[in-house]
Design a protein around this motif. Structure first.
Motif, PDB file in Angstrom:
ATOM      1  N   THR A  33      10.156  14.598   7.166  1.00  0.00           N
ATOM      2  CA  THR A  33       9.941  14.458   8.618  1.00  0.00           C
ATOM      3  C   THR A  33      10.449  15.692   9.360  1.00  0.00           C
ATOM      4  O   THR A  33       9.790  16.206  10.265  1.00  0.00           O
ATOM      5  N   TRP A  34      11.626  16.159   8.958  1.00  0.00           N
ATOM      6  CA  TRP A  34      12.203  17.344   9.601  1.00  0.00           C
ATOM      7  C   TRP A  34      11.287  18.566   9.387  1.00  0.00           C
ATOM      8  O   TRP A  34      11.023  19.317  10.337  1.00  0.00           O
ATOM      9  N   ALA A  37       8.229  18.232  11.577  1.00  0.00           N
ATOM     10  CA  ALA A  37       8.558  18.447  12.997  1.00  0.00           C
ATOM     11  C   ALA A  37       8.848  19.913  13.300  1.00  0.00           C
ATOM     12  O   ALA A  37       8.620  20.389  14.415  1.00  0.00           O
ATOM     13  N   GLN A  38       9.344  20.644  12.296  1.00  0.00           N
ATOM     14  CA  GLN A  38       9.736  22.037  12.549  1.00  0.00           C
ATOM     15  C   GLN A  38       8.607  23.032  12.292  1.00  0.00           C
ATOM     16  O   GLN A  38       8.457  23.998  13.023  1.00  0.00           O
TER      17      GLN A  38
END
Lengths: 78, 223
Positions: A33-34, A37-38
């Motif tokens: 997820t990180w 998102a990045q």
């Protein structure tokens, strides 16, 4: 106090060893997820939260399915 | 600022603060229903006093040192041990106090962050943000107090099921926020996530009934 210390030990052990596979799966889901998102495209980035929801749902079902199968096997052999 | 303008300006702070108050109230109610009310209420009051000191003197502080799962795990184990012995706890319930203290202090600090964020634009914005947070606190606390009695009639496992689903939901939502993901409708996504988590959990229980129809003590830990 010894009961509290034993509780801390049991829960830490349970978190890191007994629940290891689930914990690794959860950490992997958070890391994915990180990353989305990045570093992903804007369209995908907006859906990063729902990707996390989907991964958590899959983790819950897969984990409980496996737990159920293991319980079923144990009951048959005992 | 007239009342309508104040109400509109206070709405974002009200919604965001209400989410935090619901989180804190959920944990305090769960501890109170399963362990008795004295210790969690003392923890809540102590947390409110600590929060007043923090906000009044230091501004904001981070309190996330002890993992909640650890405390809740200890508390579940203690309850199980006491039940196995057919005993009731007579000494002061420190775990119940600490769990409530930590939950209220952490969520209260988040409310302080929310008020500061929404109120940073100026005096009137700060006033609206404070009113929004106060209104959310009064309403959520009032609702929690109102359902406190009926909640004791709810089976403990059902309560754990709902509290677990709510904590999972808030965890997913705040992690997404933390890494920069955007939720459609912001906090309005929370009920949708909660519905998905509850539906998944319900389906999982049905699945286990099919796999182990004769019934079995199945825990995630036994995987």
């Amino acid at each position: 106090m010894s009961s509290v210390l034993r509780g801390i030990w049991d829960n830490t052990y349970g978190l890191l060893v007994d629940d290891g596979q689930l914990a690794v799966g959860a950490i992997a889901a958070l890391a994915i997820t990180w990353l989305i998102a990045q570093y992903s495209s804007e369209a995908l980035r907006e859906d990063a939260g729902w990707v996390l929801v989907a991964m958590v749902v899959v983790l819950i079902v897969a984990n409980l399915y496996r737990a159920g199968r293991n319980a079923h096997r144990r009951r048959r052999t005992s | 600022m007239d009342l309508t303008t104040l109400a509109i300006a206070a709405t974002p702070s009200f919604i965001a603060s209400a989410v935090e108050f619901v989180e804190a109230a959920t944990i305090v109610l769960a501890v109170g229903v399963t362990r008795g009310w004295r210790a969690p209420l003392v923890g809540t009051v102590l947390a409110a006093l600590t929060l007043a000191v923090i906000v009044g003197t230091l501004g904001v502080a981070l309190v996330n040192y002890v993992p909640e799962r650890l405390l809740l795990g200890i508390y579940k184990r203690e309850v199980a041990e006491l039940r196995a012995q057919g005993l009731k706890k007579t000494e002061w319930d420190w775990v119940g106090t600490i769990v409530s203290y930590k939950a209220v202090l952490l969520e209260g600090t988040e409310v302080a962050f929310i008020v500061i964020s929404f109120g940073a634009k100026g005096v009137s914005a700060m006033s609206a943000a404070i009113w929004g947070a106060v209104a959310a606190g009064v309403i959520v606390t009032g609702l929690a107090a109102a359902i406190r009695g009926p909640l004791t009639a709810v089976p403990e496992n059902l309560l754990k099921f709902i509290v677990g689903a709510m904590l999972t939901t808030f965890g997913i939502f705040w992690f997404g926020e933390g890494v920069g993901a955007e939720w459609p409708g912001d906090a309005l996504s929370i009920p949708v996530i909660l519905a998905l988590v509850l539906a998944t959990s319900w389906a999982s229980v049905r699945m286990l009934n099919v796999i182990v129809p004769e019934g079995a003590h199945v825990e995630a830990r036994n995987v």
